[in-house]
Design a protein around this motif. Structure first.
Motif, PDB file in Angstrom:
ATOM      1  N   VAL A 133      45.293  37.918  39.659  1.00 26.43           N
ATOM      2  CA  VAL A 133      44.986  37.136  40.866  1.00 26.43           C
ATOM      3  C   VAL A 133      43.469  37.037  41.044  1.00 26.43           C
ATOM      4  O   VAL A 133      42.763  38.043  40.863  1.00 26.43           O
ATOM      5  CB  VAL A 133      45.631  37.794  42.102  1.00 26.43           C
ATOM      6  N   PRO A 134      42.925  35.885  41.405  1.00 29.61           N
ATOM      7  CA  PRO A 134      41.476  35.769  41.660  1.00 29.61           C
ATOM      8  C   PRO A 134      41.028  36.721  42.770  1.00 29.61           C
ATOM      9  O   PRO A 134      41.784  37.004  43.711  1.00 29.61           O
ATOM     10  CB  PRO A 134      41.308  34.304  42.083  1.00 29.61           C
ATOM     11  N   LEU A 135      39.789  37.177  42.669  1.00 29.49           N
ATOM     12  CA  LEU A 135      39.264  38.132  43.649  1.00 29.49           C
ATOM     13  C   LEU A 135      39.337  37.571  45.068  1.00 29.49           C
ATOM     14  O   LEU A 135      39.682  38.296  46.004  1.00 29.49           O
ATOM     15  CB  LEU A 135      37.814  38.494  43.306  1.00 29.49           C
ATOM     16  N   GLU A 136      39.029  36.297  45.234  1.00 31.35           N
ATOM     17  CA  GLU A 136      39.038  35.715  46.576  1.00 31.35           C
ATOM     18  C   GLU A 136      40.423  35.821  47.214  1.00 31.35           C
ATOM     19  O   GLU A 136      40.554  36.075  48.418  1.00 31.35           O
ATOM     20  CB  GLU A 136      38.612  34.243  46.510  1.00 31.35           C
ATOM     21  N   GLU A 137      41.453  35.622  46.416  1.00 30.62           N
ATOM     22  CA  GLU A 137      42.816  35.733  46.946  1.00 30.62           C
ATOM     23  C   GLU A 137      43.156  37.176  47.290  1.00 30.62           C
ATOM     24  O   GLU A 137      43.802  37.449  48.320  1.00 30.62           O
ATOM     25  CB  GLU A 137      43.818  35.187  45.926  1.00 30.62           C
ATOM     26  N   LEU A 138      42.701  38.120  46.463  1.00 33.22           N
ATOM     27  CA  LEU A 138      42.928  39.542  46.760  1.00 33.22           C
ATOM     28  C   LEU A 138      42.275  39.912  48.084  1.00 33.22           C
ATOM     29  O   LEU A 138      42.860  40.623  48.912  1.00 33.22           O
ATOM     30  CB  LEU A 138      42.374  40.412  45.637  1.00 33.22           C
ATOM     31  N   VAL A 139      41.052  39.445  48.277  1.00 36.89           N
ATOM     32  CA  VAL A 139      40.327  39.745  49.517  1.00 36.89           C
ATOM     33  C   VAL A 139      41.084  39.185  50.718  1.00 36.89           C
ATOM     34  O   VAL A 139      41.240  39.863  51.744  1.00 36.89           O
ATOM     35  CB  VAL A 139      38.899  39.171  49.453  1.00 36.89           C
ATOM     36  N   GLY A 140      41.561  37.942  50.608  1.00 39.07           N
ATOM     37  CA  GLY A 140      42.301  37.344  51.710  1.00 39.07           C
ATOM     38  C   GLY A 140      43.566  38.111  52.042  1.00 39.07           C
ATOM     39  O   GLY A 140      43.882  38.323  53.225  1.00 39.07           O
ATOM     40  N   ARG A 141      44.276  38.564  51.014  1.00 41.36           N
ATOM     41  CA  ARG A 141      45.515  39.319  51.261  1.00 41.36           C
ATOM     42  C   ARG A 141      45.200  40.668  51.900  1.00 41.36           C
ATOM     43  O   ARG A 141      45.914  41.118  52.805  1.00 41.36           O
ATOM     44  CB  ARG A 141      46.268  39.510  49.939  1.00 41.36           C
TER      45      ARG A 141
END
Length: 289
Positions: A133-141
């Motif tokens: 998963v892209p880092l930006e998506e991990l941060v959002g989750r």
């Protein structure tokens, strides 16, 4: 598993070669105590010289526990150590004695003094999923599931973000809740702990390391390693093991083997000292032996 009450224990900590074993003997005599090993490598039998286990004359002065209790092919880690040591401490307390815990394995001591972390271990399948998963998506989750943990996490560090999110998913509760509850519990426990941190000037400690390395090599450590078959993975990390293996294979001579062991031991002692100094409840013992 119920940890023993902290006020009933006494810890003798310090870097390798600082004199923990001798100091523990003195304290055990003062406190009507029995000595309990908290050194990962001294748990193994047949490696008493390599691991600098207490000599027979010391064991005759006071009961010693959990020395040489594992065969060299048995793996061990902090949680398994905790399962070994808690019943032993219970027996010592049942005799009206004080358990004097000594050793240089910081994580083993931490599990016994404060308890194991409540954070669940990693799960390979979930870790692989998050890695894709892209880092930006991990941060959002993470921000959606645990805004408090997200606020105190370096969101540019993928490993930190992934681990915090992994904990949330595996535990079913926010990572921040687990961390904060555990820190509060360990702070309360630490206020009742007793123990010392042996402190020696660095030149003196380095001299002690050099003398012990020479005595180790002269005293049978090379023969111990030569006899060792199929060691547990963790045991291969013991300082001296790899260097002696190289010497036995003819890759390095005795002098280089000794020099490499000295250097590795000095580095390890520095890491240990840094680890133990974070434990504010330990009282510095500058007297040594």
């Amino acid at each position: 598993m119920t940890l023993p009450a902290p006020e009933h224990l006494f810890f003798v900590c310090g870097p390798t070669a600082s004199g923990k074993s001798a100091r523990a003997l003195e304290i055990a005599a003062e406190l009507n105590g029995e000595i309990v090993n908290a050194d990962a490598f001294q748990l193994y039998r047949g490696l008493e010289v390599l691991t600098a286990a207490p000599p027979a004359e010391d064991r005759e002065k006071c009961p010693h526990h959990l020395y040489g209790v594992l065969s060299p092919d048995q793996p061990i880690e902090a949680m398994a150590y905790l399962r070994l040591v808690v019943p032993v401490i219970g027996e010592i307390l049942g005799r009206g004695k004080t358990p004097v815990i000594t050793g240089g394995s910081g994580l083993y001591l931490k599990f016994l003094s404060h308890g194991p972390s409540p954070l669940p271990p990693g799960e390979p399948a979930l870790r692989a999923e998050l890695d894709a998963v892209p880092l930006e998506e991990l941060v959002g989750r993470l921000q959606a599931l645990d805004p408090l943990e997200a606020a105190r996490t370096d969101l540019q560090n993928r490993r930190y973000v992934s681990r915090a999110l992994e904990v949330c998913l595996l535990a079913g509760v926010p990572c921040s809740t687990l961390r904060d509850d555990w820190e509060a519990a360990t702070a309360a426990r630490a206020s009742k702990l007793r123990g010392i941190l042996i402190s020696r000037p660095r030149p003196e400690l380095h001299d002690r390391i050099a003398r012990r390395t020479r005595q180790m090599l002269d005293g049978g450590a090379i023969e111990e390693v030569a006899r060792l078959q199929n060691p547990a993975p963790g045991l291969e990390k013991a300082i001296g093991y790899g260097e002696i293996r190289r010497h036995l294979a003819g890759e390095i001579d005795r002098a280089e083997c000794e020099a490499l062991i000295n250097a590795a031991t000095r580095q390890y002692a520095k890491r240990q000292d840094t680890w133990f100094r974070r434990e504010r409840w330990l009282k510095e013992d500058r007297h040594g032996i």
